[in-house]
Scaffold this motif. Structure first.
Motif, PDB file in Angstrom:
ATOM      1  N   MET A  43      32.653  39.815  38.870  1.00  0.00           N
ATOM      2  CA  MET A  43      32.589  41.117  38.731  1.00  0.00           C
ATOM      3  C   MET A  43      33.943  41.289  40.782  1.00  0.00           C
ATOM      4  SD  MET A  43      31.557  44.600  39.421  1.00  0.00           S
ATOM      5  CE  MET A  43      29.783  44.361  38.743  1.00  0.00           C
ATOM      6  N   ILE A  44      35.108  42.268  40.817  1.00  0.00           N
ATOM      7  CA  ILE A  44      35.356  42.078  41.623  1.00  0.00           C
ATOM      8  C   ILE A  44      35.195  43.171  43.031  1.00  0.00           C
ATOM      9  CG2 ILE A  44      37.873  43.203  42.680  1.00  0.00           C
ATOM     10  CD1 ILE A  44      38.765  43.023  39.918  1.00  0.00           C
ATOM     11  N   ARG A  45      35.190  42.313  43.596  1.00  0.00           N
ATOM     12  CA  ARG A  45      34.391  42.914  45.092  1.00  0.00           C
ATOM     13  C   ARG A  45      35.364  43.723  46.324  1.00  0.00           C
ATOM     14  NH1 ARG A  45      28.727  41.327  47.156  1.00  0.00           N
ATOM     15  NH2 ARG A  45      28.782  43.535  46.764  1.00  0.00           N
ATOM     16  N   ILE A  46      35.052  45.154  46.884  1.00  0.00           N
ATOM     17  CA  ILE A  46      36.311  45.416  47.765  1.00  0.00           C
ATOM     18  C   ILE A  46      35.601  45.656  49.093  1.00  0.00           C
ATOM     19  CG2 ILE A  46      37.860  46.946  47.824  1.00  0.00           C
ATOM     20  CD1 ILE A  46      37.955  47.547  44.961  1.00  0.00           C
ATOM     21  N   ASP A  47      36.668  44.989  50.477  1.00  0.00           N
ATOM     22  CA  ASP A  47      35.652  45.330  50.896  1.00  0.00           C
ATOM     23  C   ASP A  47      36.061  46.575  51.834  1.00  0.00           C
ATOM     24  OD1 ASP A  47      34.424  45.181  52.947  1.00  0.00           O
ATOM     25  OD2 ASP A  47      35.543  43.136  54.588  1.00  0.00           O
ATOM     26  N   CYS A  48      35.198  47.868  51.260  1.00  0.00           N
ATOM     27  CA  CYS A  48      35.556  48.993  51.719  1.00  0.00           C
ATOM     28  C   CYS A  48      35.704  49.184  53.497  1.00  0.00           C
ATOM     29  CB  CYS A  48      35.012  50.183  51.779  1.00  0.00           C
ATOM     30  SG  CYS A  48      35.278  52.018  51.962  1.00  0.00           S
TER      31      CYS A  48
ATOM     32  N   ARG B 277      53.011  39.275  38.621  1.00  0.00           N
ATOM     33  CA  ARG B 277      51.994  38.545  37.795  1.00  0.00           C
ATOM     34  C   ARG B 277      51.297  37.765  39.051  1.00  0.00           C
ATOM     35  NH1 ARG B 277      50.252  34.441  33.476  1.00  0.00           N
ATOM     36  NH2 ARG B 277      49.331  33.065  34.037  1.00  0.00           N
ATOM     37  N   GLY B 278      50.654  37.852  39.614  1.00  0.00           N
ATOM     38  CA  GLY B 278      49.953  37.581  40.720  1.00  0.00           C
ATOM     39  C   GLY B 278      50.095  38.750  42.202  1.00  0.00           C
ATOM     40  N   LEU B 279      50.680  38.589  43.324  1.00  0.00           N
ATOM     41  CA  LEU B 279      50.222  39.767  44.150  1.00  0.00           C
ATOM     42  C   LEU B 279      50.434  40.950  43.694  1.00  0.00           C
ATOM     43  CD1 LEU B 279      48.132  38.511  46.101  1.00  0.00           C
ATOM     44  CD2 LEU B 279      49.850  38.977  48.084  1.00  0.00           C
ATOM     45  N   LEU B 280      49.575  42.247  44.009  1.00  0.00           N
ATOM     46  CA  LEU B 280      50.217  43.519  43.732  1.00  0.00           C
ATOM     47  C   LEU B 280      49.642  44.131  44.458  1.00  0.00           C
ATOM     48  CD1 LEU B 280      50.807  45.673  41.423  1.00  0.00           C
ATOM     49  CD2 LEU B 280      48.767  45.893  40.813  1.00  0.00           C
ATOM     50  N   ARG B 281      50.262  45.058  45.171  1.00  0.00           N
ATOM     51  CA  ARG B 281      49.502  46.162  46.646  1.00  0.00           C
ATOM     52  C   ARG B 281      49.428  47.733  45.418  1.00  0.00           C
ATOM     53  NH1 ARG B 281      51.835  49.206  50.889  1.00  0.00           N
ATOM     54  NH2 ARG B 281      54.416  48.741  49.817  1.00  0.00           N
TER      55      ARG B 281
ATOM     56  N   THR C  32      46.601  39.342  40.475  1.00  0.00           N
ATOM     57  CA  THR C  32      46.036  39.869  39.286  1.00  0.00           C
ATOM     58  C   THR C  32      46.004  38.812  38.189  1.00  0.00           C
ATOM     59  OG1 THR C  32      48.336  40.202  38.921  1.00  0.00           O
ATOM     60  CG2 THR C  32      47.872  42.058  39.548  1.00  0.00           C
ATOM     61  N   VAL C  33      46.307  37.393  38.677  1.00  0.00           N
ATOM     62  CA  VAL C  33      46.083  36.674  37.320  1.00  0.00           C
ATOM     63  C   VAL C  33      44.631  36.169  37.874  1.00  0.00           C
ATOM     64  CG1 VAL C  33      46.050  34.216  37.290  1.00  0.00           C
ATOM     65  CG2 VAL C  33      48.238  35.339  37.479  1.00  0.00           C
ATOM     66  N   THR C  34      44.393  36.030  39.748  1.00  0.00           N
ATOM     67  CA  THR C  34      42.744  35.602  40.422  1.00  0.00           C
ATOM     68  C   THR C  34      41.755  36.263  40.349  1.00  0.00           C
ATOM     69  OG1 THR C  34      43.562  35.121  42.724  1.00  0.00           O
ATOM     70  CG2 THR C  34      43.172  33.238  40.724  1.00  0.00           C
TER      71      THR C  34
ATOM     72  N   TYR D 227      42.174  48.088  35.152  1.00  0.00           N
ATOM     73  CA  TYR D 227      43.234  47.857  36.965  1.00  0.00           C
ATOM     74  C   TYR D 227      44.385  46.444  35.783  1.00  0.00           C
ATOM     75  CZ  TYR D 227      39.462  44.032  36.182  1.00  0.00           C
ATOM     76  OH  TYR D 227      38.529  43.174  35.601  1.00  0.00           O
ATOM     77  N   ASN D 228      44.915  46.353  36.520  1.00  0.00           N
ATOM     78  CA  ASN D 228      46.425  45.763  35.941  1.00  0.00           C
ATOM     79  C   ASN D 228      45.427  43.973  35.907  1.00  0.00           C
ATOM     80  OD1 ASN D 228      48.013  47.866  36.147  1.00  0.00           O
ATOM     81  ND2 ASN D 228      49.864  46.439  37.077  1.00  0.00           N
ATOM     82  N   SER D 229      46.449  43.791  35.047  1.00  0.00           N
ATOM     83  CA  SER D 229      45.891  41.723  34.867  1.00  0.00           C
ATOM     84  C   SER D 229      46.156  41.452  33.845  1.00  0.00           C
ATOM     85  CB  SER D 229      43.748  42.006  34.491  1.00  0.00           C
ATOM     86  OG  SER D 229      43.520  41.020  34.584  1.00  0.00           O
ATOM     87  N   TYR D 230      46.631  39.895  34.606  1.00  0.00           N
ATOM     88  CA  TYR D 230      47.340  38.963  33.837  1.00  0.00           C
ATOM     89  C   TYR D 230      45.858  37.591  33.358  1.00  0.00           C
ATOM     90  CZ  TYR D 230      51.802  39.954  34.388  1.00  0.00           C
ATOM     91  OH  TYR D 230      53.182  41.339  34.703  1.00  0.00           O
ATOM     92  N   ALA D 231      44.473  38.030  34.005  1.00  0.00           N
ATOM     93  CA  ALA D 231      43.783  37.076  33.500  1.00  0.00           C
ATOM     94  C   ALA D 231      43.528  37.301  32.326  1.00  0.00           C
ATOM     95  CB  ALA D 231      42.474  37.465  33.846  1.00  0.00           C
TER      96      ALA D 231
END
Lengths: 93, 418
Positions: free
Chosen positions: A1-6, A49-53, A72-74, B301-305
């Protein structure tokens, strides 16, 4: 689960948020009549593929739009800030 | 060698110890007439049709991992051509015709099964919309049949027809010729058939860059050295943006999203067709081994995983239980994810690019597996003739700027919604 620090509400599951996509896109001004600029804004994506804002709205929380830097990978999140660029008001969370 | 009942029998007598390998493992040559980047279903099919239909056999397929390790082995194996818009219908129907003779054509049993695809309608309005879709399909020469509630019940008796059903079934739209195929066999069948025609299948060969001369792309830098070619086609699905950026296409109308799929433990014959839910996003069929294979929404959401989150797994299963409450008694065996190249209108791209020597095959969204033969056939034509076949002429990159997007679902330029 992605968790976002609002910045307003603290760490929450991403299921409380609505995805808003790429935050690096600049909407053209409404008087812009260059079709290529509009086309690029509406259709073209870097899709890294990597950091996305990207934008997430805390739709089941404070309803603020956030700008999140996520891999976007990890799915590791590097930073979270208010998309408005403002800071959190009204004391600590 | 050719596979036949006789060869199966002969090898059985010697304990199946002497089968020759299905394809060679060649060293890459210095130069090819054409290189296809991506050894998945589409890339392998393209190489096969280049050799078979156009006589271009000096071809290499470059694959960074192993053949068929991406989406061709990760999908839910559904085949259909129930599209409504002109750019799509005839293209997918070519695919359907190629599916019907694929096993014979490739001398490889891809286990294509015309078991039918039924889309459930849950209201009169949805039923009317399906009638419209069915009529459009028939105008394009594609089979389509409207089913009443009772006719659906006859074909899929285990659906929830009780008075407690949360989304009562009103009827359905059936494409009887649709169905499923064994997805790995499709990759292996195309690989073996292409290899026999002289195509080099190069595995563990990642493309890291492109060689340019006078504005044209003339080769690739790979983890196994430099390889040159007159023409280079990209068929790399979810990694399209990454590879194309190295070739100078900085931005494309594509986002990569993860899509999950699921399979349960083997169960007695339960559903002998493909069923899609009309009030949510869910599709299901039963494999020959008995496992129920199903899927639903993107993670969002965008994902390459190549894996998804539990929240969406729960959401997909909830949708499944709404039409098949019995599923709740089955154990889930596996679930996995694949990276979809979601395009801005939900339709694919098969075209020449503005860079001489570079050809693009991408944007398959949910539709990649069923399109495998048609995609390979049309991409091979585009590469060999330097112009699209009429069947893929609408799948250009510039359709977005010209106002000719092919938006089957009508949801606009939000790739995650297609």
């Amino acid at each position: 689960m992605i968790r976002i620090d609002c910045p307003q509400c603290g760490v929450r599951d991403y299921t409380e948020f609505t995805y808003g996509g790429d935050a690096t896109l600049q909407r053209p001004t409404s008087d812009c009549d260059d079709q290529i600029i509009w086309h690029d804004y509406v259709y073209q994506r870097e899709n890294p593929r990597g950091l996305l804002r990207e934008l997430w709205q805390h739709s089941q929380g404070c309803r603020c739009w956030l700008e999140v830097e996520r891999n976007t990978v990890t799915h590791d999140i590097q930073s979270v800030q208010l998309a408005s660029g403002g800071s959190v008001s009204g004391g600590t969370r | 060698m050719s596979y036949s009942a006789f060869s199966v029998f002969r090898h059985a007598l010697t304990g199946n110890r002497h089968w020759p390998r299905a394809w060679r493992d060649p060293e890459p040559k210095k130069h090819y007439q054409a290189i296809i980047v991506g050894g998945g279903g589409h890339g392998l099919a393209t190489a096969y049709y280049l050799a078979k239909e156009h006589g271009i056999t000096n071809v290499a397929v470059l694959e960074k991992g192993y053949l068929g390790g991406g989406n061709v082995g990760r999908n839910t194996t559904i085949i259909r051509s129930n599209y409504m818009l002109d750019g799509n219908g005839p293209f997918y129907e070519l695919g359907m015709k190629l599916w019907e003779k694929m096993s014979l054509d490739l001398n490889y049993n891809v286990m294509f099964s015309s078991r039918g695809v039924i889309n459930l309608a849950h209201s009169k309005a949805q039923f009317d919309a399906f009638a419209r879709r069915g009529n459009s399909m028939r105008l394009n020469g594609i089979d389509a049949e409207l089913l009443t509630r009772e006719q659906v019940r006859e074909q899929v008796p285990h659906l929830d027809f009780s008075e407690h059903a949360r989304f009562p079934i009103f009827g359905g739209l059936c494409q009887p010729r649709g169905g499923t195929a064994r997805h790995d066999a499709v990759a292996w069948g195309y690989a073996r058939a292409a290899d026999q025609l002289g195509v080099d299948l190069i595995q563990n060969c990642e493309v890291n860059g492109f060689i340019r001369e006078e504005g044209a792309i003339v080769g690739v830098q790979t983890s196994r050295g430099e390889i040159r070619a007159d023409k280079i086609g990209l068929a790399v699905a979810g990694n399209t943006s990454v590879v194309a950026a190295k070739a100078g296409l900085e931005r494309l109308p594509i986002e990569s999203h993860v899509l999950q799929a699921f399979v349960t433990e083997a169960y007695k014959p339960f559903v002998d067709t493909v069923v899609t839910f009309g009030a949510g996003h869910f599709y299901i069929s039963q494999s020959d081994k008995g496992g129920l294979v199903f899927g639903g929404d993107l993670d969002g959401y965008n994902s390459y995983a190549q894996r998804g989150g539990m929240y969406v797994a729960e959401d997909v299963i909830t949708a499944g239980l709404a039409i098949f409450p019995q599923l709740g008694r089955l154990k889930l065996l596996r679930n996995w994810g694949g990276v979809m190249d979601m395009s801005m209108d939900g339709s694919p791209i098969i075209c020449k690019t503005e860079t001489p020597g570079l050809y693009l095959n991408a944007g398959w969204c949910y539709g990649g597996f069923k399109a495998t033969p048609a995609s390979g056939w049309c991409f091979a034509h585009t590469i060999a003739r330097d112009e699209p076949h009429p069947l893929n002429a609408a799948y250009t990159l510039d359709r977005f700027s010209r106002g000719y997007a092919i938006d089957e679902k009508g949801v606009g330029a939000v790739p995650g919604h297609h």
